[in-house]
Every structure is written in C-alpha cells, then in structure tokens.
Design an enzyme around this catalytic site. Structure first.
Site, mmCIF file in Angstrom:
data_model
loop_
_atom_site.group_PDB
_atom_site.id
_atom_site.type_symbol
_atom_site.label_atom_id
_atom_site.label_comp_id
_atom_site.label_asym_id
_atom_site.label_seq_id
_atom_site.Cartn_x
_atom_site.Cartn_y
_atom_site.Cartn_z
ATOM 1 N N CYS A 190 60.512 83.744 -76.168
ATOM 2 C CA CYS A 190 61.031 82.440 -76.575
ATOM 3 C C CYS A 190 59.879 81.574 -77.059
ATOM 4 O O CYS A 190 58.808 81.541 -76.454
ATOM 5 C CB CYS A 190 61.670 81.714 -75.390
ATOM 6 S SG CYS A 190 63.277 82.349 -74.942
ATOM 7 N N CYS A 218 62.258 78.756 -71.642
ATOM 8 C CA CYS A 218 62.097 80.140 -71.192
ATOM 9 C C CYS A 218 61.761 80.153 -69.697
ATOM 10 O O CYS A 218 62.320 80.940 -68.927
ATOM 11 C CB CYS A 218 60.990 80.805 -71.997
ATOM 12 S SG CYS A 218 60.886 82.575 -71.777
ATOM 13 N N CYS A 243 62.737 86.148 -70.549
ATOM 14 C CA CYS A 243 63.916 85.605 -69.877
ATOM 15 C C CYS A 243 65.207 86.291 -70.310
ATOM 16 O O CYS A 243 66.274 86.015 -69.765
ATOM 17 C CB CYS A 243 64.022 84.101 -70.114
ATOM 18 S SG CYS A 243 64.476 83.652 -71.785
ATOM 19 N N GLY A 288 66.943 59.593 -94.504
ATOM 20 C CA GLY A 288 66.285 60.526 -95.410
ATOM 21 C C GLY A 288 65.325 59.884 -96.386
ATOM 22 O O GLY A 288 64.575 60.578 -97.059
ATOM 23 N N CYS A 320 64.662 87.674 -75.766
ATOM 24 C CA CYS A 320 63.335 87.358 -75.254
ATOM 25 C C CYS A 320 62.956 88.372 -74.165
ATOM 26 O O CYS A 320 63.768 88.690 -73.300
ATOM 27 C CB CYS A 320 63.326 85.942 -74.682
ATOM 28 S SG CYS A 320 61.848 85.536 -73.748
#
Lengths: 288, 277
Positions: free
Chosen positions: A263, A269, A241, A29, A238
């Site tokens: 997606c 997808c 799909c 970080g 979606c």
C-alpha cells in the site's frame, strides 16, 4: 517558538493567502495568483502547500502530513515538525483523526469528511503548459475555454499508443468550466475529487498560484466517448495487509531483487495490519 | 436576411489615428498611410454581401488590404470599426463583432473554415494530419475518437491524401499536400462559409490546378459559400461568381467576374487585367 509569529507567516501574508484561497474556492479550478513568500524550505519542495496550510491552521487543528502516502519520509516529517512547532497543533498519522492534511501527490485511502481540509503541493499548476508555453495565451485559453489543443494531445496519444498515457497530473474538468491539474496524484485518486465531502486546496509556491475544488463539485477527468478514463489496477493485493482496493507501490527487495507490492498509504496499511492482529508501531517516526 | 453574410463599413487601422486619416488615404491618393499621423489604413469603407452558395473573389495587389479583410472576418484581427452579420448565426441579427470572445470563437469553430496562404498558420505541424482535422472537430465538441477518425479518413480521401499518411506529421509533407490537409481541416465540420486566402500562391502550376479543382469540387458538391482572396486573376476567374477589386484599402470596383474581366471600368482594374500574362 515565540521568536516567530504564530504559524510562521506574518499576519498580512496569512490574510492575503486566505483572501486568495476564498477567491479560489469561489471559482472552482481557477488559478489565483498570490505573492508566494520565501519559506525555510526550497521552492518546489512544497512551499505552496505549506503556505496554504499555515494560513488556514488554528490551535484546535490536528495535522497530518504525507509524502506520496507516506507519513515517515524526510520531507513529510520536516514539514510536519515545522508546522506543528510554529502553530502549536497536535499531529497525527491517522487520516480520520486529522482536520488538516497536507499531501504530496496522494489522496489518503480512507474517505475524508466535511470537517477536514486536504492541502495539495503542486509543482506545475498550469495544465496547458505542455501545449502552450505563453502564460498570456494560456490565460486567454482558460478564459475562453479553448481546450482543443489539450484534447488533440489526448487524441494523438490514443492514435499512437492505443490509450491515454498520462499517469499522473491527469487533467480534470472542474464544475463544467476550468480544466485544471489535480497535482501529480495517480489516476487512481482522481475519481475521489468528484462530489467529495472535503475541501481541496492546491498551493503552488514556485509558480505562485492557489486553486481549489470545493466540496460537492463535479470533477470529471478528460475522456473520449469511446476511450473512457480508467484507473490503475493490480493483479494482486498489498503484501503487508492484503488489501485489494488500495493504490499499491512497487518496491524491490534490496537483497534478492524480488518485486513486491505494498500500500502506498502507510497509515492505512498499518491500521489494516493492526486489525489483523499484527504488531505494527503506528506512525513510526524516523527520529523518534 | 437573404445574404449568407454581409459586412458593413468595415475598417481596420494600425496606429493611433486622426480625423484626416480617411480623407487622405485611398486609391485617389495612391497610399494607405495617413500623411498626418502615420496610421496605416489597411481597409476602410468595406461593405460586401455574399449569397448562399456563392463564391466571392477579392482581388488586388499586395498591401491592398485583402488579407486584412479576411483576417477580420475570421476574427484573427479585431476590426477598428464595422459590422458583420452571418445568416447562419441567430438569423444574422447580432453584429458578430459585438459578441464576447467566447461566442466569436464558437462562430469561428462552427460556422467558418479558413485556409491560409502559408500552411504553417492553419496547421499545427507537430501534430499528425489526422490530429489537425481532429482539432477542428474537437473544437466543435465531437469527443468520439472513432467518429473523428472516420471523418478524417473521408476528408483525406476527398483531398487525395493517402490514408496511410493520416498519422504522419504534415511537417514532412510537400507544400501541395500541406495545403490539401489545410483544406481538409477547414472543411472538417462542414462550415457554411469557407475563407481562402491566397491558397495557391507559392505552389507549382500542376499542384495549383489540383488544389483549384479540389476547391471547385467541394463548392459544387456541398454548396459552401466562399470568399476567395487572390492577386491572381486566373484563380479568380476559375473559382468565383462575383469579384471585388481592392486598392489601397478600399473597394474600387465590384461586379460579376466575367463582367469585370471583359469590361473593367476602373483604371486600376484595367491595369490589373492588362497585366495578365
């Protein structure tokens, strides 16, 4: 591409970036400054991620580049062409096949593994910039973990709007110490950073910073005890799909203006559609 | 340790300093700038104690070093030399000035509250009044919006600020209201020590009385130890038990407030008392 050094960057640059990357991994970080080089694309278009990718890539690697989940956008294609032609690596659009994935603002839907590296392009690495303009001051704040002003901003959001309104660039606490910007990934992707198998590297070329989230690291989004962190949810799946567990993008039909949800991760997808027996050309590329 | 806090040989100088600095400045010379090297000796040789629940006054003219003194106590300024012990932090064993900056921040956030003369220094004017109080609570690790707001309501009620204005920006408040928000913020996590730097300067008389009443009430109810800095003897008389008189960066006289008011010993204190309107 013998006119260029292997992987475009000269060896000293790659050495520097690798050393800075190692330091970043050692201090999860923490933003490590590095000498960001001039690249053949404009700063702010992924030069940080590009430099990190080029300095860690080797001939045995398999590369995937996505731009907001999409393998076929202009930016993704150009970056993929540049990296693959200068470092002579194979490319793929399949998340599970790739060893290095460079991404702009998404984490792929399919779970990444320990042998893979995900490289993020970061526009604004300093999470405290919205509350403090001075770099000297933000570094002191990070050093002393003086994050109260960021918290006050979240508090004010809740008071004024009833929820925290940050939809991307959601601040996360890494390994219990530094708060960092996970790059502009949607909230939906933030939980994937927690205790992952994969190494996450973040490169900010314009701001000249590299930072990292190593595998098996605690990554906790900032949240209040009575206002827990939430991710985006949808009423539907979606429309291509049928997946109901992926991050969806809103898109409008250019003829009738109807609203559709698909997606955001195109390769995921596509795979789903192939499983369902539909005819999809995997990894369709706009210039062949 | 009986004292709530004790300060020993505190010194703060601005400039590169030379061996003659301390000898050539102070009330005897009537200056705080070293004639040899030009260093400003803002305060030197300052030792003082505050007992639990006691209110200590620091009085002196502008430039006598009283504000610098409280700023070093609140870690706003790094002292040049000196020791600072706080009973509520590890039984007063460590010298707080030797702590890491993160531990200093912890002491500051958990053990102290500060009210500045200018509300701009103590408040973030672009955050709401409630947000300002929240900041102090968040610093001390309270991450529950409901309980933060509950505490903010309590404090604003105590300081006579309408709850309806809790989510407004202090930028649009009057001077007296800003000062009361600042006091609420300083009091947010019940610190055992409160530092007040010229809190009533610049407020009109009725508002001054209001703020002083509030401070007295807080002191009486919660038994907080306070250090009150002022150039105004009437504020000192109203609030404090014991007083320190400063001039040119040094303590020239200290004692019970009544005693100092009735029977000042040092020529400078006599001058101060006699110039009371």
């Amino acid at each position: 591409m013998s006119a260029y050094n292997y992987a475009f960057l000269d060896e000293n640059t790659k050495k520097e970036i690798r050393r800075k990357t190692l330091k970043a991994i050692a201090i999860p970080g923490y933003q490590v400054p590095f000498g960001s080089r001039e690249m053949p694309i404009a700063r702010g278009w992924g030069t940080g991620g590009l430099q990190v990718t080029l300095s860690v890539i080797g001939k045995q690697d398999i590369l995937k580049v996505i731009d907001q989940g999409n393998d076929d956008s202009v930016n993704a294609c150009n970056l993929r062409d540049l990296i693959s032609s200068t470092s002579e690596v194979a490319t793929t659009t399949d998340t599970l096949e790739a060893t290095i994935i460079q991404t702009r603002h998404r984490i792929p839907e399919e779970k990444m593994q320990a042998h893979q590296i995900l490289v993020f392009q970061v526009p604004m690495p300093e999470v405290l910039r919205t509350v403090e303009p001075s770099e000297q001051e933000t570094r002191r704040m990070h050093g002393e973990r003086d994050y109260s002003r960021l918290w006050v901003q979240l508090y004010e959001d809740i008071v004024q709007h009833g929820e925290i309104r940050i939809s991307y660039d959601y601040p996360v606490l890494v390994n219990g110490h530094y708060i960092c910007d996970p790059s502009p990934i949607p909230r939906f992707d933030v939980p994937k950073l927690h205790q992952a198998e994969t190494l996450f590297l973040f490169g900010a070329g314009r701001e000249k910073r590299i930072y990292a989230i190593p595998p098996h690291t605690d990554v906790v989004p900032l949240q209040f005890e009575d206002y827990p962190f939430t991710v985006e949810s949808y009423d539907q799946g979606c429309e291509k799909c049928g997946c109901t567990t992926s991050y969806l993008e809103e898109s409008f039909d250019r003829v009738d203006g109807a609203r559709h949800y698909y997606c955001s991760d195109t390769s995921f997808c596509g795979k789903k559609q192939v499983e369902q027996g539909e005819l999809v050309q995997m990894g369709a590329n706009w210039h062949g | 340790m009986d004292e709530m806090l004790s300060v020993r040989q505190l010194m703060k100088t601005y400039g590169k300093g030379c061996p003659a600095c301390l000898d050539l400045t102070g009330p005897d010379h009537g200056r705080n700038m070293c004639p040899v090297c030009g260093t400003i000796v803002a305060c030197a040789d300052v030792s003082l104690d505050v007992y639990p629940g006691e209110v200590l006054g620091i009085v002196g003219e502008s430039g006598s070093g009283k504000s610098t003194l409280v700023k070093t106590l609140y870690f706003d300024e790094e002292p040049t030399a000196g020791e600072f012990y706080l009973r509520s932090y590890e039984d007063g064993v460590p010298n707080l000035y030797d702590l890491s900056s993160r531990k200093k921040r912890w002491v500051r956030n958990h053990q102290m509250g500060m009210v500045y003369q200018n509300p701009h220094l103590g408040l973030r004017l672009d955050h709401s009044a409630g947000g300002n109080i929240a900041e102090k609570l968040l610093m001390a690790g309270n991450y529950h919006v409901g309980s933060i707001r509950e505490r903010a309501v309590q404090l604003l009620e105590k300081t006579d600020i309408p709850i309806t204005r809790m989510d407004d920006l202090p930028r649009y408040f009057s001077g007296g209201m800003q000062q009361r928000v600042q006091i609420s913020k300083a009091m947010a996590n019940n610190p055992p020590l409160l530092l007040l730097d010229e809190v009533t300067t610049g407020l009109d008389v009725s508002v001054q009385a209001n703020v002083l009443d509030l401070i007295r009430e807080i002191q009486r109810e919660l038994g907080v130890s306070m250090i009150v800095v002022s150039h105004d003897f009437s504020v000192i008389r109203m609030l404090t038990n014991r007083t320190i008189v400063m001039k040119n960066g040094r303590i020239v006289e200290q004692g019970l407030t009544d005693q100092i008011m009735e029977d000042p010993q040092h020529a400078y204190t006599q001058l101060l008392i006699n110039s009371l309107l």
